[in-house]
Scaffold this motif. Structure first.
Motif, PDB file in Angstrom:
ATOM      1  N   MET A 284       0.957  -1.422   0.115  1.00  0.00           N
ATOM      2  CA  MET A 284       0.120   0.005  -0.053  1.00  0.00           C
ATOM      3  C   MET A 284       0.890   1.419   0.019  1.00  0.00           C
ATOM      4  SD  MET A 284      -3.251  -1.092  -0.119  1.00  0.00           S
ATOM      5  CE  MET A 284      -4.446   0.008   0.799  1.00  0.00           C
ATOM      6  N   GLU A 285       2.119   1.254  -0.636  1.00  0.00           N
ATOM      7  CA  GLU A 285       3.090   2.137  -0.533  1.00  0.00           C
ATOM      8  C   GLU A 285       3.037   3.241  -1.686  1.00  0.00           C
ATOM      9  OE1 GLU A 285       6.718   0.538   0.401  1.00  0.00           O
ATOM     10  OE2 GLU A 285       6.161   0.272   2.671  1.00  0.00           O
ATOM     11  N   THR A 286       2.199   2.806  -2.561  1.00  0.00           N
ATOM     12  CA  THR A 286       2.515   3.657  -4.167  1.00  0.00           C
ATOM     13  C   THR A 286       1.263   4.387  -4.444  1.00  0.00           C
ATOM     14  OG1 THR A 286       1.626   1.776  -5.359  1.00  0.00           O
ATOM     15  CG2 THR A 286       4.248   2.247  -5.147  1.00  0.00           C
ATOM     16  N   ALA A 287       0.623   4.920  -3.136  1.00  0.00           N
ATOM     17  CA  ALA A 287      -0.421   5.925  -3.244  1.00  0.00           C
ATOM     18  C   ALA A 287      -0.045   7.040  -3.826  1.00  0.00           C
ATOM     19  CB  ALA A 287      -1.214   6.024  -2.025  1.00  0.00           C
ATOM     20  N   VAL A 288      -1.044   7.687  -4.775  1.00  0.00           N
ATOM     21  CA  VAL A 288      -0.778   8.853  -5.129  1.00  0.00           C
ATOM     22  C   VAL A 288      -1.593   9.878  -4.469  1.00  0.00           C
ATOM     23  CG1 VAL A 288      -1.742  10.478  -7.221  1.00  0.00           C
ATOM     24  CG2 VAL A 288      -0.779   8.194  -7.645  1.00  0.00           C
ATOM     25  N   ARG A 289      -0.976  10.909  -3.905  1.00  0.00           N
ATOM     26  CA  ARG A 289      -1.580  12.049  -3.027  1.00  0.00           C
ATOM     27  C   ARG A 289      -1.025  13.228  -3.489  1.00  0.00           C
ATOM     28  NH1 ARG A 289      -0.348   8.524   1.087  1.00  0.00           N
ATOM     29  NH2 ARG A 289      -2.151   7.002   1.437  1.00  0.00           N
TER      30      ARG A 289
END
Ligand code: 13P
Length: 309
Positions: A284-289
Motif C-alpha cells: 500500500m506504499e505507491t498511493a498517489v496523493r
C-alpha cells in the motif's frame, strides 16, 4: 498479414496473491485499454481515460488500483481523495503530460489575455489546477464549444488541438506538445496497412497527425473506437492507436480481426505487471496523493468538463 494478438504473460503466483489481497484491501482494479493483455485480463474494469476516472469516483471500494500512467491515477485521486489510489508502476509517466508546464500556460495567458485555457486530461495536476476546464479525446470539441470565450488556449497535445480546431469556430491557441508514439504514425503507414487489408475500416486516435485523419475512416478516442466497431458491419479493422487497444477490441469482438497501423507502442503503459499489482496491494506504499488546495483547484476544472461532456 496476421492480426495483432499478443498473448497474456501468465504469472499464476501473482494472480493468486492478487485474488486474496483484493479482498483484504477492499480493492477494485481499473486498467486502461493500452495496458498489457495480462493486466486487462485481471482487471475488474477496462476503459478509456474518462471512464476510468468515473469508475474510480463511483466505486464503493476503498482502494483503487489504477493500471495506467500517472496522470490517470492523479485524475482518479482528484475525483476520489477519500480512497487510496495505488499506482502499481509509480514511474509510469506520460511524456505528453510532462511536456507542458504551468509556466508555459501562464506565458500563453500573457500572450492571449482574453483566452480561456482548456487542458487535455493527459497533463499534470498543476496544469489542470490552472485550467478553466479539462477535456479528454472523447469530449474535447464539445468542451471547447461550451467554454464561454471565443479564444481558447489548448494544450498539451497539438494534434488534438488541431482536431478540435477543425470542428469549432473558436480561435484556438495551441501548445505544440505531442504523444511521441502517436505522433510518429504517418499516412504512409495507413496506406501500407490498407494495401494488405483492403476491406478493413481504419480508426485513428486524434493524437495522430492530421494526415492520418485524412487517410482514416474515423477519428476517435479509445472509447469511441469500441462504439464504432460495435456499430460497424466490417469484419477487419486497422487501428491507429496504442497496440494494447487491439487486444481489448479482440476480447470484446471475438469474431472480428484487428491490427495496428504502423507501430504505436507506449513503453510506460507496459510497465505494469501482475507482480507489481500484487506488491502495490501488499505494501500500500505507491498511493498517489497531493496537497488539498492543488487537488481542489484541479477538481474544479475536471468537474467543469464533467458538467459539459
Ligand atoms: P483515451 O482518452 O482515448 O482513452 O486516450 C488516452 C491516451 O492516453 C491517449 O494517448
Amino acid at each position: 498479414m496476421e492480426p495483432d494478438t499478443a498473448p497474456p504473460r501468465v504469472d499464476p503466483a501473482a494472480i493468486e496473491r492478487i485474488a486474496s489481497l483484493r479482498r483484504e484491501r477492499d480493492a477494485v482494479i481499473l486498467a486502461h485499454s493500452y495496458q498489457p493483455p495480462e493486466i486487462q485480463d485481471l482487471a475488474d474494469f477496462v476503459g478509456d481515460s474518462l471512464e476510468l476516472s468515473r469508475a474510480a469516483a463511483a466505486t464503493p471500494h476503498r482502494t483503487v488500483v489504477l493500471c495506467g500512467v500517472r496522470f490517470m491515477a492523479e485524475t482518479a485521486y482528484i475525483l476520489a481523495p477519500e480512497k487510496t489510489i495505488l499506482m502499481p508502476a509509480p514511474d509510469a509517466g506520460c511524456p505528453l503530460a510532462g511536456c507542458m508546464t504551468p509556466e508555459d500556460l501562464v506565458a500563453m495567458q500573457e500572450s492571449f489575455p482574453g483566452a480561456l485555457p482548456v487542458v487535455y486530461v493527459n497533463s499534470g495536476v498543476e496544469l489542470k489546477a490552472l485550467a478553466y476546464s479539462c477535456c479528454t479525446s472523447a469530449n474535447a470539441a464539445a468542451v471547447v464549444e461550451a467554454v464561454p470565450a471565443d479564444e481558447i488556449i489548448f494544450g498539451p497535445d497539438r494534434n488534438l488541438g488541431l482536431f478540435v480546431e477543425r470542428r469549432t469556430r473558436k480561435r484556438m491557441r495551441i501548445f505544440p506538445g505531442s504523444c511521441p508514439p502517436h505522433a510518429r504514425l504517418t499516412a504512409g503507414d495507413i496506406a501500407l496497412a490498407r494495401a494488405s487489408w483492403p476491406d478493413a475500416e481504419v480508426l485513428v486516435h486524434p493524437e495522430t497527425p492530421p494526415e492520418c485523419w485524412d487517410a482514416a475512416d474515423h477519428v476517435l478516442g479509445t472509447g469511441g473506437m469500441i462504439a464504432r466497431v460495435a456499430a460497424s458491419g466490417a469484419s477487419r479493422f486497422i487501428v491507429g492507436t496504442e497496440e494494447g487497444m487491439c487486444y481489448r477490441l479482440g476480447r470484446l469482438f471475438p469474431g472480428r480481426e484487428f491490427r495496428t497501423a504502423g507501430s504505436i507502442h507506449c513503453p510506460n503503459m507496459k510497465k505494469t505487471t501482475p507482480g507489481l499489482v500484487a506488491s502495490a496491494l501488499e505494501s500500500m506504499e505507491t498511493a498517489v496523493r497531493f496537497d488539498e488546495s492543488l487537488r481542489a483547484a484541479a477538481h474544479a476544472s475536471v468537474m467543469r468538463m464533467a458538467s459539459i461532456g
